[in-house]
Write a protein that holds these residues in place. Structure first.
Motif, PDB file in Angstrom:
ATOM      1  N   ILE A 183      48.479  59.577  39.876  1.00 28.88           N
ATOM      2  CA  ILE A 183      47.631  58.414  39.634  1.00 28.88           C
ATOM      3  C   ILE A 183      47.560  57.599  40.913  1.00 28.88           C
ATOM      4  N   THR A 184      46.359  57.172  41.276  1.00 29.12           N
ATOM      5  CA  THR A 184      46.172  56.400  42.498  1.00 29.12           C
ATOM      6  C   THR A 184      45.616  55.017  42.173  1.00 29.12           C
ATOM      7  N   THR A 185      45.560  54.178  43.191  1.00 29.13           N
ATOM      8  CA  THR A 185      44.987  52.847  42.995  1.00 29.13           C
ATOM      9  C   THR A 185      43.529  52.934  42.566  1.00 29.13           C
ATOM     10  N   ALA A 186      42.801  53.919  43.065  1.00 30.45           N
ATOM     11  CA  ALA A 186      41.395  54.087  42.669  1.00 30.45           C
ATOM     12  C   ALA A 186      41.286  54.451  41.194  1.00 30.45           C
ATOM     13  N   ASP A 187      42.226  55.244  40.687  1.00 34.05           N
ATOM     14  CA  ASP A 187      42.238  55.590  39.264  1.00 34.05           C
ATOM     15  C   ASP A 187      42.418  54.342  38.406  1.00 34.05           C
ATOM     16  N   LEU A 188      43.331  53.473  38.816  1.00 34.31           N
ATOM     17  CA  LEU A 188      43.578  52.249  38.058  1.00 34.31           C
ATOM     18  C   LEU A 188      42.359  51.336  38.073  1.00 34.31           C
ATOM     19  N   LYS A 189      41.689  51.258  39.217  1.00 29.44           N
ATOM     20  CA  LYS A 189      40.487  50.433  39.309  1.00 29.44           C
ATOM     21  C   LYS A 189      39.382  50.973  38.413  1.00 29.44           C
ATOM     22  N   SER A 190      39.287  52.286  38.326  1.00 29.45           N
ATOM     23  CA  SER A 190      38.276  52.903  37.469  1.00 29.45           C
ATOM     24  C   SER A 190      38.526  52.545  36.003  1.00 29.45           C
ATOM     25  N   LEU A 191      39.791  52.559  35.606  1.00 25.42           N
ATOM     26  CA  LEU A 191      40.135  52.174  34.239  1.00 25.42           C
ATOM     27  C   LEU A 191      39.802  50.703  33.994  1.00 25.42           C
ATOM     28  N   ASP A 192      40.093  49.862  34.977  1.00 29.04           N
ATOM     29  CA  ASP A 192      39.791  48.434  34.851  1.00 29.04           C
ATOM     30  C   ASP A 192      38.296  48.188  34.682  1.00 29.04           C
ATOM     31  N   GLN A 193      37.489  48.930  35.415  1.00 28.38           N
ATOM     32  CA  GLN A 193      36.045  48.718  35.384  1.00 28.38           C
ATOM     33  C   GLN A 193      35.482  48.881  33.982  1.00 28.38           C
ATOM     34  N   HIS A 194      36.071  49.760  33.191  1.00 25.22           N
ATOM     35  CA  HIS A 194      35.602  49.961  31.818  1.00 25.22           C
ATOM     36  C   HIS A 194      35.825  48.712  30.966  1.00 25.22           C
ATOM     37  N   GLU A 195      36.751  47.856  31.400  1.00 20.75           N
ATOM     38  CA  GLU A 195      37.050  46.619  30.683  1.00 20.75           C
ATOM     39  C   GLU A 195      36.427  45.404  31.362  1.00 20.75           C
ATOM     40  N   GLY A 196      35.554  45.640  32.347  1.00 20.63           N
ATOM     41  CA  GLY A 196      34.923  44.536  33.054  1.00 20.63           C
ATOM     42  C   GLY A 196      35.855  43.815  34.012  1.00 20.63           C
ATOM     43  N   ILE A 197      36.886  44.509  34.454  1.00 21.21           N
ATOM     44  CA  ILE A 197      37.886  43.914  35.346  1.00 21.21           C
ATOM     45  C   ILE A 197      37.632  44.381  36.778  1.00 21.21           C
ATOM     46  N   ASP A 198      37.621  43.438  37.694  1.00 21.90           N
ATOM     47  CA  ASP A 198      37.434  43.750  39.109  1.00 21.90           C
ATOM     48  C   ASP A 198      38.350  42.838  39.919  1.00 21.90           C
ATOM     49  N   ARG A 199      39.605  43.226  40.048  1.00 26.20           N
ATOM     50  CA  ARG A 199      40.601  42.393  40.731  1.00 26.20           C
ATOM     51  C   ARG A 199      40.305  42.269  42.225  1.00 26.20           C
ATOM     52  N   ASP A 200      39.674  43.277  42.798  1.00 28.18           N
ATOM     53  CA  ASP A 200      39.313  43.182  44.225  1.00 28.18           C
ATOM     54  C   ASP A 200      38.398  41.997  44.472  1.00 28.18           C
ATOM     55  N   SER A 201      37.476  41.742  43.545  1.00 27.42           N
ATOM     56  CA  SER A 201      36.532  40.640  43.729  1.00 27.42           C
ATOM     57  C   SER A 201      37.258  39.296  43.730  1.00 27.42           C
ATOM     58  N   VAL A 202      38.362  39.205  43.011  1.00 29.99           N
ATOM     59  CA  VAL A 202      39.156  37.973  43.014  1.00 29.99           C
ATOM     60  C   VAL A 202      39.830  37.797  44.369  1.00 29.99           C
ATOM     61  N   LEU A 203      40.421  38.881  44.869  1.00 26.12           N
ATOM     62  CA  LEU A 203      41.094  38.827  46.169  1.00 26.12           C
ATOM     63  C   LEU A 203      40.124  38.462  47.288  1.00 26.12           C
ATOM     64  N   LEU A 204      38.920  38.996  47.200  1.00 30.52           N
ATOM     65  CA  LEU A 204      37.943  38.816  48.276  1.00 30.52           C
ATOM     66  C   LEU A 204      37.188  37.493  48.197  1.00 30.52           C
ATOM     67  N   ASN A 205      37.020  36.962  46.996  1.00 32.96           N
ATOM     68  CA  ASN A 205      36.082  35.849  46.827  1.00 32.96           C
ATOM     69  C   ASN A 205      36.704  34.507  46.451  1.00 32.96           C
ATOM     70  N   VAL A 206      37.998  34.489  46.146  1.00 36.54           N
ATOM     71  CA  VAL A 206      38.649  33.231  45.755  1.00 36.54           C
ATOM     72  C   VAL A 206      39.712  32.889  46.779  1.00 36.54           C
ATOM     73  N   SER A 207      39.579  31.707  47.381  1.00 39.06           N
ATOM     74  CA  SER A 207      40.518  31.292  48.420  1.00 39.06           C
ATOM     75  C   SER A 207      41.768  30.658  47.810  1.00 39.06           C
ATOM     76  N   GLU A 208      42.698  30.318  48.690  1.00 34.84           N
ATOM     77  CA  GLU A 208      44.008  29.839  48.241  1.00 34.84           C
ATOM     78  C   GLU A 208      43.908  28.571  47.398  1.00 34.84           C
ATOM     79  N   ASP A 209      42.993  27.653  47.740  1.00 36.34           N
ATOM     80  CA  ASP A 209      42.874  26.405  46.982  1.00 36.34           C
ATOM     81  C   ASP A 209      41.968  26.530  45.759  1.00 36.34           C
ATOM     82  N   GLY A 210      41.357  27.701  45.564  1.00 40.68           N
ATOM     83  CA  GLY A 210      40.527  27.921  44.387  1.00 40.68           C
ATOM     84  C   GLY A 210      39.246  27.111  44.348  1.00 40.68           C
TER      85      GLY A 210
END
Length: 312
Positions: free
Chosen positions: A182-209
């Motif tokens: 199992i790889t990180t890409a596999d986990l992301k694929s599973l998340d996508q089925h649930e509408g989850i995109d954690r990368d977008s949080v890391l990339l788009n939300v700064s420290e102060d929110g």
């Protein structure tokens, strides 16, 4: 991607274990240990690395560090007493962990991994503060101050989780130690089925929110917009049921814990519980939240974002 909290749980177990012997001076361990033998921090010079070199090196070294630290803490958590042999072993663990941390800090990343590298370095900085405190405990032969260095290791783990997640945005690597593929890409694929995109949080939300500030809600079937929650720049918040805006009794404060990617809501009305929401996605003027207590999910659109339903 699941967030590891193994170090935090082991730290808690260690504090509980040593509560029985916290003030015990380890006289039995005084002889035969030369504290001066523990080496000074070594400055390691490294050349700039390519993407592939950095990916493999930092992932490997971070794994080595995490494994060695958890093994040391596991051993600590199981102790009822600490003898001379234990102290000698812990000094060796300390030196090994410091050496690995210095290697990670010395890495010179390519530009594409600067944010990940910054998180790795902050992680190692916190862990080294913990290790320096741990060495003082060994030097003084007294574990009564162990709880005082707890926070540095806990923060180190959070920064390490963030660093690993930032690395995994573009670097697909195996996860777990059970021999599966199992790889990180596999986990992301599973998340996508649930509408989850954690990368977008890391990339788009700064420290102060600050990106979370605004009026959020959803479009009704007639195309009108219903405001569900308002997050103010000053940290105040208000929540609304359907067609309740602008009148509500659900008011309070909000804050964003960026290392955990969670929103915490405290209410002015004491009848309402503190609500902790995990931020699962943040992109294109929308975000998805999940209540960590009830596991209920909520999808909100920012006021002014085009109604995608009308485009379909």
């Amino acid at each position: 991607m699941a967030v590891s909290k193994k170090i935090l749980s082991l730290l808690t177990l260690t504090i509980v274990s040593f509560s029985l012997i916290a003030c015990q001076q380890l006289d039995a361990a005084k002889d035969g240990v030369n504290n001066d033998e523990v080496g000074e921090k070594v400055v390691i010079k490294m050349d700039p690395m390519s993407e592939s070199e950095y990916e493999v090196a930092v992932d490997s070294k971070a794994t080595d560090f995490y494994t060695a630290l958890t093994e040391m803490l596991q051993s600590l958590s199981e102790k009822q007493t600490v003898d001379q042999q234990d102290v000698e072993r812990f000094y060796k663990d300390y030196e090994n962990l410091q050496n690995i941390a210095n290697e990670i800090i010395a890495f010179v990343p390519p530009a594409s991994y600067e944010k990940a590298d910054e998180a790795y370095k902050k992680s190692m900085d916190e862990f080294q503060l913990f290790l320096d405190g741990f060495k003082r405990i060994l030097d003084e032969k007294d574990f009564s101050t162990f709880s005082l260095i707890h926070e540095h290791a806990a923060l180190g783990e959070k920064w390490l989780n963030r660093a690993s997640a930032l690395l995994a945005i573009t670097y697909d690597r195996p996860v777990g130690n059970d021999g599966r593929t199992i790889t990180t890409a596999d986990l992301k694929s599973l998340d996508q089925h649930e509408g989850i995109d954690r990368d977008s949080v890391l990339l788009n939300v700064s420290e102060d929110g600050k990106e979370l500030i605004g009026k959020w809600g959803y479009y009704n079937e007639d195309g009108s917009f219903n405001i569900s929650v308002v997050l103010e720049a000053g940290g105040s918040y208000a929540g609304y049921g359907k067609d309740e805006y602008p009148e509500t009794d659900m008011t309070g404060t909000w804050k964003y814990e960026f290392l955990d990617c969670i929103l915490i809501f405290e209410h002015d009305n004491s009848d309402f519980r503190t609500i902790t929401m995990e931020l699962l996605s943040f992109k294109d003027g929308t975000f998805k939240l999940r209540d960590v207590d009830t596991w209920n999910s909520y999808h909100y659109v920012k006021e002014g974002t085009p109604n995608k339903e009308e485009d379909n």
